[in-house]
Write a protein that holds these residues in place. Structure first.
Motif, PDB file in Angstrom:
ATOM      1  N   GLN A 114      -0.380 -24.230 -12.822  1.00  0.00           N
ATOM      2  CA  GLN A 114       0.841 -23.952 -13.072  1.00  0.00           C
ATOM      3  C   GLN A 114       1.712 -25.281 -12.159  1.00  0.00           C
ATOM      4  O   GLN A 114       0.981 -25.707 -11.253  1.00  0.00           O
ATOM      5  CB  GLN A 114       1.300 -22.731 -12.136  1.00  0.00           C
ATOM      6  N   ALA A 115       2.632 -25.684 -12.926  1.00  0.00           N
ATOM      7  CA  ALA A 115       3.173 -26.939 -12.406  1.00  0.00           C
ATOM      8  C   ALA A 115       4.862 -26.431 -12.352  1.00  0.00           C
ATOM      9  O   ALA A 115       5.497 -25.804 -13.030  1.00  0.00           O
ATOM     10  CB  ALA A 115       3.206 -28.033 -13.432  1.00  0.00           C
ATOM     11  N   SER A 116       5.137 -26.821 -10.924  1.00  0.00           N
ATOM     12  CA  SER A 116       6.493 -26.370 -10.514  1.00  0.00           C
ATOM     13  C   SER A 116       7.670 -27.279 -10.279  1.00  0.00           C
ATOM     14  O   SER A 116       8.680 -27.010  -9.777  1.00  0.00           O
ATOM     15  CB  SER A 116       6.323 -25.352  -9.236  1.00  0.00           C
ATOM     16  N   ALA A 117       7.130 -28.429 -10.564  1.00  0.00           N
ATOM     17  CA  ALA A 117       8.249 -29.675 -10.294  1.00  0.00           C
ATOM     18  C   ALA A 117       8.249 -30.437 -11.743  1.00  0.00           C
ATOM     19  O   ALA A 117       8.103 -31.627 -11.709  1.00  0.00           O
ATOM     20  CB  ALA A 117       7.938 -30.362  -9.224  1.00  0.00           C
ATOM     21  N   CYS A 118       8.289 -29.772 -12.709  1.00  0.00           N
ATOM     22  CA  CYS A 118       8.395 -30.419 -14.040  1.00  0.00           C
ATOM     23  C   CYS A 118       9.816 -31.098 -14.255  1.00  0.00           C
ATOM     24  O   CYS A 118      10.722 -30.908 -13.738  1.00  0.00           O
ATOM     25  CB  CYS A 118       8.208 -29.326 -15.143  1.00  0.00           C
ATOM     26  N   ARG A 119       9.326 -32.297 -15.209  1.00  0.00           N
ATOM     27  CA  ARG A 119      10.784 -32.967 -15.720  1.00  0.00           C
ATOM     28  C   ARG A 119      11.039 -33.031 -17.029  1.00  0.00           C
ATOM     29  O   ARG A 119      10.033 -32.763 -17.960  1.00  0.00           O
ATOM     30  CB  ARG A 119      10.460 -34.414 -15.279  1.00  0.00           C
ATOM     31  N   GLY A 120      12.512 -32.995 -17.580  1.00  0.00           N
ATOM     32  CA  GLY A 120      12.540 -32.831 -19.025  1.00  0.00           C
ATOM     33  C   GLY A 120      13.479 -31.891 -19.301  1.00  0.00           C
ATOM     34  O   GLY A 120      14.596 -31.723 -18.703  1.00  0.00           O
ATOM     35  N   VAL A 121      13.217 -31.098 -20.482  1.00  0.00           N
ATOM     36  CA  VAL A 121      14.204 -30.136 -20.934  1.00  0.00           C
ATOM     37  C   VAL A 121      13.343 -29.020 -21.600  1.00  0.00           C
ATOM     38  O   VAL A 121      12.477 -29.586 -22.378  1.00  0.00           O
ATOM     39  CB  VAL A 121      15.188 -30.664 -21.808  1.00  0.00           C
ATOM     40  N   SER A 122      13.389 -27.888 -21.431  1.00  0.00           N
ATOM     41  CA  SER A 122      12.990 -26.747 -22.391  1.00  0.00           C
ATOM     42  C   SER A 122      13.929 -25.773 -22.423  1.00  0.00           C
ATOM     43  O   SER A 122      14.719 -25.032 -21.821  1.00  0.00           O
ATOM     44  CB  SER A 122      11.779 -26.063 -21.542  1.00  0.00           C
ATOM     45  N   VAL A 123      14.067 -25.342 -23.882  1.00  0.00           N
ATOM     46  CA  VAL A 123      15.036 -24.520 -24.409  1.00  0.00           C
ATOM     47  C   VAL A 123      14.135 -23.856 -25.638  1.00  0.00           C
ATOM     48  O   VAL A 123      14.027 -23.984 -26.722  1.00  0.00           O
ATOM     49  CB  VAL A 123      16.162 -25.071 -25.367  1.00  0.00           C
ATOM     50  N   LEU A 124      13.468 -22.748 -25.156  1.00  0.00           N
ATOM     51  CA  LEU A 124      12.433 -22.198 -26.105  1.00  0.00           C
ATOM     52  C   LEU A 124      12.432 -20.777 -26.123  1.00  0.00           C
ATOM     53  O   LEU A 124      12.983 -19.986 -25.188  1.00  0.00           O
ATOM     54  CB  LEU A 124      10.853 -22.284 -25.508  1.00  0.00           C
ATOM     55  N   THR A 125      12.264 -20.117 -27.349  1.00  0.00           N
ATOM     56  CA  THR A 125      12.331 -18.738 -27.557  1.00  0.00           C
ATOM     57  C   THR A 125      11.448 -18.030 -26.908  1.00  0.00           C
ATOM     58  O   THR A 125      11.251 -16.719 -26.898  1.00  0.00           O
ATOM     59  CB  THR A 125      12.703 -18.445 -28.922  1.00  0.00           C
ATOM     60  N   SER A 126      10.120 -18.592 -27.058  1.00  0.00           N
ATOM     61  CA  SER A 126       8.809 -17.650 -26.637  1.00  0.00           C
ATOM     62  C   SER A 126       7.865 -18.599 -26.234  1.00  0.00           C
ATOM     63  O   SER A 126       8.120 -20.163 -26.354  1.00  0.00           O
ATOM     64  CB  SER A 126       8.099 -16.967 -27.928  1.00  0.00           C
ATOM     65  N   PRO A 127       6.652 -18.611 -25.816  1.00  0.00           N
ATOM     66  CA  PRO A 127       5.683 -19.440 -25.242  1.00  0.00           C
ATOM     67  C   PRO A 127       5.089 -20.362 -26.388  1.00  0.00           C
ATOM     68  O   PRO A 127       5.166 -20.029 -27.693  1.00  0.00           O
ATOM     69  CB  PRO A 127       4.468 -18.585 -24.872  1.00  0.00           C
ATOM     70  N   ILE A 128       4.608 -21.585 -26.145  1.00  0.00           N
ATOM     71  CA  ILE A 128       4.043 -22.512 -27.084  1.00  0.00           C
ATOM     72  C   ILE A 128       2.756 -22.304 -27.406  1.00  0.00           C
ATOM     73  O   ILE A 128       1.912 -21.884 -26.069  1.00  0.00           O
ATOM     74  CB  ILE A 128       4.246 -23.960 -26.451  1.00  0.00           C
ATOM     75  N   SER A 129       2.249 -22.316 -28.678  1.00  0.00           N
ATOM     76  CA  SER A 129       0.793 -22.021 -28.828  1.00  0.00           C
ATOM     77  C   SER A 129       0.120 -22.766 -30.026  1.00  0.00           C
ATOM     78  O   SER A 129       0.769 -22.647 -31.171  1.00  0.00           O
ATOM     79  CB  SER A 129       0.445 -20.678 -28.890  1.00  0.00           C
ATOM     80  N   PHE A 130      -0.723 -23.842 -29.649  1.00  0.00           N
ATOM     81  CA  PHE A 130      -0.994 -24.653 -30.879  1.00  0.00           C
ATOM     82  C   PHE A 130      -2.472 -25.106 -30.350  1.00  0.00           C
ATOM     83  O   PHE A 130      -2.987 -25.162 -29.324  1.00  0.00           O
ATOM     84  CB  PHE A 130      -0.170 -25.810 -31.026  1.00  0.00           C
ATOM     85  N   SER A 131      -3.444 -25.582 -31.499  1.00  0.00           N
ATOM     86  CA  SER A 131      -4.257 -26.075 -31.278  1.00  0.00           C
ATOM     87  C   SER A 131      -4.451 -27.610 -31.905  1.00  0.00           C
ATOM     88  O   SER A 131      -4.048 -27.912 -33.049  1.00  0.00           O
ATOM     89  CB  SER A 131      -5.495 -25.427 -32.106  1.00  0.00           C
ATOM     90  N   VAL A 132      -5.190 -28.611 -31.341  1.00  0.00           N
ATOM     91  CA  VAL A 132      -5.121 -29.867 -31.764  1.00  0.00           C
ATOM     92  C   VAL A 132      -6.708 -30.499 -31.506  1.00  0.00           C
ATOM     93  O   VAL A 132      -7.263 -30.095 -30.443  1.00  0.00           O
ATOM     94  CB  VAL A 132      -3.914 -31.046 -31.325  1.00  0.00           C
TER      95      VAL A 132
END
Length: 186
Positions: A114-132
């Motif tokens: 868990q990271a509690s000092a993140c930078r940027g922006v987040s406007v999501l409808t649900s969690p992100i889930s992907f494979s690469v």
């Protein structure tokens, strides 16, 4: 083990269809070794540009250390959950999973933090889930100015141009996505 993650991505639904379009870029640095990849699906609708601080995971078991020490040409599954934030103050819970072939079976090895000092922006409808499939980066994170990717100016600009939280919700009247309509994608 120390870890830092940068993720940027956006996904929209094409109005009047169930078809979505997405892009994602992910970079992760583990003990100073950088790996990167891109994806065309993030498993949700919304917009995010997320930089975590470097997180100290402490000592991990030898099998996990060996699995995550070199991710080059390795498929990694990411699950990322964030709060709604702009510029600073983001909270992200990140799980990275690598499936290892052992004796005819897949065994999942995970890193979770868990990271509690993140930078940027987040406007999501649900969690992100992907494979690469990850690839080795040419330079480690230590070469970045102040160890950050997003400057204050860039973080503010991202926040001012991101869609609002309401814009990422489906528009039941048209069956499409309000964010897509606002961006002009038809």
């Amino acid at each position: 083990m120390r870890i830092k993650l940068f993720f940027g991505g956006e996904a929209i639904t094409i109005p009047k269809t169930d078809f979505g379009l997405a892009y994602a870029l992910v970079s992760v640095w583990i003990d100073g070794n950088g790996f990167t990849s891109a994806a065309n699906a993030i498993g949700t609708i919304g917009y995010v540009c997320l930089e975590t601080e470097e997180v100290d995971l402490g000592d991990v078991d030898a099998a996990t250390q060996q699995t995550f020490a070199n991710l080059h040409a390795t498929v990694v599954h990411y699950d990322i959950t964030t709060n709604l934030f702009v510029k600073d103050g983001g909270i992200a819970t990140i799980t990275m999973t690598v499936s290892v072939q052992t004796g005819g079976q897949l065994t999942d090895r995970k890193l979770q933090f868990q990271a509690s000092a993140c930078r940027g922006v987040s406007v999501l409808t649900s969690p992100i889930s992907f494979s690469v499939e990850m690839l080795q980066q040419a330079s480690p994170v230590a070469l970045l100015d102040d160890g950050t990717i997003l400057s204050d100016d860039v973080a503010v600009a991202l926040g001012s141009q991101s869609p609002s939280a309401d814009a990422t919700q489906a528009d039941p009247a048209t069956g499409g996505d309000v964010a897509a309509a606002q961006t002009g994608v038809a």
